[in-house]
Design a protein around this motif. Structure first.
Motif, short mmCIF file in Angstrom:
data_model
loop_
_atom_site.label_atom_id
_atom_site.label_comp_id
_atom_site.label_asym_id
_atom_site.label_seq_id
_atom_site.Cartn_x
_atom_site.Cartn_y
_atom_site.Cartn_z
N GLN A 288 -9.34 8.76 -5.81
CA GLN A 288 -9.65 7.41 -6.29
C GLN A 288 -8.49 6.44 -6.07
OE1 GLN A 288 -9.26 10.10 -8.19
NE2 GLN A 288 -8.65 9.62 -10.30
N TYR A 289 -7.27 6.98 -5.95
CA TYR A 289 -6.11 6.13 -5.68
C TYR A 289 -5.81 6.03 -4.18
CZ TYR A 289 -5.42 6.94 -10.66
OH TYR A 289 -5.60 7.02 -12.02
N CYS A 290 -6.26 7.01 -3.41
CA CYS A 290 -6.00 7.05 -1.97
C CYS A 290 -7.16 6.52 -1.14
CB CYS A 290 -5.68 8.47 -1.53
SG CYS A 290 -4.22 9.19 -2.32
N CYS A 291 -8.29 6.20 -1.79
CA CYS A 291 -9.51 5.75 -1.09
C CYS A 291 -9.93 6.77 -0.04
CB CYS A 291 -9.29 4.37 -0.46
SG CYS A 291 -9.05 3.06 -1.68
N THR A 292 -10.01 8.02 -0.45
CA THR A 292 -10.44 9.10 0.44
C THR A 292 -11.64 9.81 -0.18
OG1 THR A 292 -8.85 10.61 -0.62
CG2 THR A 292 -8.13 9.47 1.37
N VAL B 281 0.84 -1.21 0.00
CA VAL B 281 0.00 0.00 0.00
C VAL B 281 0.87 1.25 0.00
CG1 VAL B 281 -1.75 1.30 1.29
CG2 VAL B 281 -1.92 -1.17 1.10
N ASP B 282 2.03 1.17 0.67
CA ASP B 282 2.98 2.29 0.68
C ASP B 282 4.02 2.16 -0.42
OD1 ASP B 282 1.68 3.44 2.79
OD2 ASP B 282 3.12 2.81 4.31
N GLY B 283 3.73 1.37 -1.44
CA GLY B 283 4.68 1.19 -2.52
C GLY B 283 5.59 -0.01 -2.29
N PHE B 284 6.61 -0.15 -3.14
CA PHE B 284 7.48 -1.32 -3.16
C PHE B 284 8.93 -0.89 -3.25
CE2 PHE B 284 10.05 -4.31 -5.54
CZ PHE B 284 9.71 -5.56 -5.04
N ASN B 285 9.78 -1.55 -2.45
CA ASN B 285 11.22 -1.38 -2.68
C ASN B 285 11.95 -2.72 -2.77
OD1 ASN B 285 11.09 -1.81 0.19
ND2 ASN B 285 13.04 -0.76 0.44
N LEU B 286 11.46 -3.76 -2.04
CA LEU B 286 12.14 -5.06 -2.05
C LEU B 286 11.12 -6.20 -2.04
CD1 LEU B 286 15.01 -4.73 0.60
CD2 LEU B 286 15.30 -5.00 -1.87
N PRO B 287 11.42 -7.32 -2.69
CA PRO B 287 10.62 -8.52 -2.50
C PRO B 287 10.77 -9.00 -1.05
CG PRO B 287 12.06 -8.73 -4.42
CD PRO B 287 12.52 -7.52 -3.66
N LEU B 288 9.72 -9.66 -0.52
CA LEU B 288 9.78 -10.15 0.87
C LEU B 288 8.75 -11.24 1.08
CD1 LEU B 288 8.20 -7.51 3.31
CD2 LEU B 288 7.61 -7.77 0.90
N ASN C 241 -0.89 -8.04 -9.60
CA ASN C 241 -0.51 -9.05 -10.57
C ASN C 241 0.89 -9.60 -10.30
OD1 ASN C 241 -2.95 -8.89 -11.95
ND2 ASN C 241 -2.20 -7.36 -13.40
N GLN C 242 1.75 -8.76 -9.79
CA GLN C 242 3.11 -9.19 -9.46
C GLN C 242 3.15 -9.98 -8.15
OE1 GLN C 242 6.06 -8.67 -11.41
NE2 GLN C 242 4.39 -8.32 -12.87
N CYS C 243 2.37 -9.55 -7.17
CA CYS C 243 2.37 -10.15 -5.83
C CYS C 243 0.94 -10.38 -5.38
CB CYS C 243 3.12 -9.24 -4.85
SG CYS C 243 4.88 -9.10 -5.19
N PRO C 244 0.29 -11.45 -5.84
CA PRO C 244 -1.14 -11.67 -5.57
C PRO C 244 -1.49 -11.80 -4.09
CG PRO C 244 -0.38 -13.09 -7.36
CD PRO C 244 0.84 -12.47 -6.76
N GLU C 245 -0.53 -12.18 -3.23
CA GLU C 245 -0.83 -12.38 -1.81
C GLU C 245 -0.62 -11.14 -0.96
OE1 GLU C 245 1.57 -15.68 -0.64
OE2 GLU C 245 0.52 -17.09 -1.93
N ALA C 246 -0.14 -10.06 -1.56
CA ALA C 246 0.16 -8.84 -0.81
C ALA C 246 -0.97 -7.82 -0.98
CB ALA C 246 1.48 -8.24 -1.27
N TYR C 247 -1.14 -6.97 0.04
CA TYR C 247 -2.05 -5.84 -0.09
C TYR C 247 -1.55 -4.93 -1.20
CZ TYR C 247 -5.06 -6.21 4.06
OH TYR C 247 -6.01 -6.60 4.97
N SER C 248 -2.43 -4.60 -2.13
CA SER C 248 -2.05 -3.71 -3.22
C SER C 248 -2.67 -2.32 -3.06
CB SER C 248 -2.48 -4.31 -4.57
OG SER C 248 -3.89 -4.52 -4.59
N TYR C 249 -3.75 -2.23 -2.27
CA TYR C 249 -4.36 -0.94 -1.94
C TYR C 249 -5.17 -1.13 -0.67
CZ TYR C 249 -9.12 -2.12 -3.52
OH TYR C 249 -10.37 -2.66 -3.64
N ALA C 250 -5.79 -0.07 -0.17
CA ALA C 250 -6.33 -0.06 1.19
C ALA C 250 -7.37 -1.14 1.46
CB ALA C 250 -6.94 1.32 1.47
#
Length: 242
Positions: A187-191, A128-135, A211-220
């Motif tokens: 619409q991107y911040c859900c506010t 939700v806060d973006g991506f820097n590393l796989p984990l 699509n890259q990480c189906p098990e991770a939160y992608s938005y709120a």
């Protein structure tokens, strides 16, 4: 303190169901990273809030119960004139320890809520806060149908749109912002009018992360496929670059 007193304290500890969870942090990246931790709910911070972790190394932290917070990793860090800074996920403390400061987005997060008395823990990976590393996060022990590992192995930076990209000094993409952070639109911040799960569906940008990480939160409001839980006092392994 005599033996009887010690035995009584141990017995009281066991009967209460109190326990410490452990989280082992592993660096599978081919370079050094600097993990950070942040305790939520205005509770005291862990004994370690930031440290250096070389490639192939591990470090284990004790988590009290109850506990809620997040773990992430900083990259491309250095000290300049006595001030410690990182190219991604810097916590802004000026030190290796984050001292109660969170990651500056974009940052890939492992989030935990550790229950008291070996109750139901919750954990997730959040982009939700973006991506820097796989984990990834993998439970050890515990039980429950959703007490399973969750992983984000993909390098989202490789498909990051230019309008979300954070580039390093050599021009390579080193992190990918969320659409909320980059474009600052409701619409991107859900506010605002988009402030509920019903009115804030996935967007073309959040779907890149999903699509890259189906098990991770992608938005709120990405709960159904992204929240995991364990009961019974599990411990956890957080791996960067799994």
């Amino acid at each position: 303190m005599n033996t009887q007193v010690i035995f009584s304290l141990i017995l009281a500890f066991l009967v209460s169901g109190a326990h410490l969870a452990t989280v082992e942090i592993k660096n599978n990246c081919p370079y050094t990273i600097w993990p950070g931790t942040l305790t939520g709910d205005a509770k005291p911070q862990l004994s370690s809030t930031g440290f250096e972790l070389r490639s192939g190394a591990t470090n284990t932290l004790n988590l009290p119960s109850p506990w809620s917070g997040r773990i992430w990793a900083r990259t491309q860090c250095s000290s300049n004139s006595g001030k410690f800074t990182c190219a991604t996920a810097d916590c802004g403390s000026g030190q290796v320890s984050c001292n109660g400061k969170g990651a500056t987005p974009p940052a890939s997060l492992a989030e935990f809520t550790i229950a008291a008395n070996k109750g139901q823990d919750f954990f997730d990976l959040s982009l939700v806060d973006g991506f820097n590393l796989p984990l990834s996060v993998a439970p050890r022990g515990g039980s429950g149908s959703n007490c399973t590992p969750t992983t984000c192995k993909a390098n989202v930076n490789s498909v990051c749109p230019s309008e979300l990209a954070v580039k390093g000094s050599d021009g390579r993409v080193i992190a990918c912002k969320s659409a909320c952070a980059a474009l600052n639109q409701p619409q991107y911040c859900c506010t605002g009018a988009f402030g509920t799960a019903k009115t804030c569906p996935p967007t073309k940008y959040s779907m890149i992360f999903k699509n890259q990480c189906p098990e991770a939160y992608s938005y709120a409001y990405d709960d159904p496929t992204s929240t995991f839980s364990c009961t019974g006092g599990a411990s956890y392994v957080v791996t960067f670059c799994p």
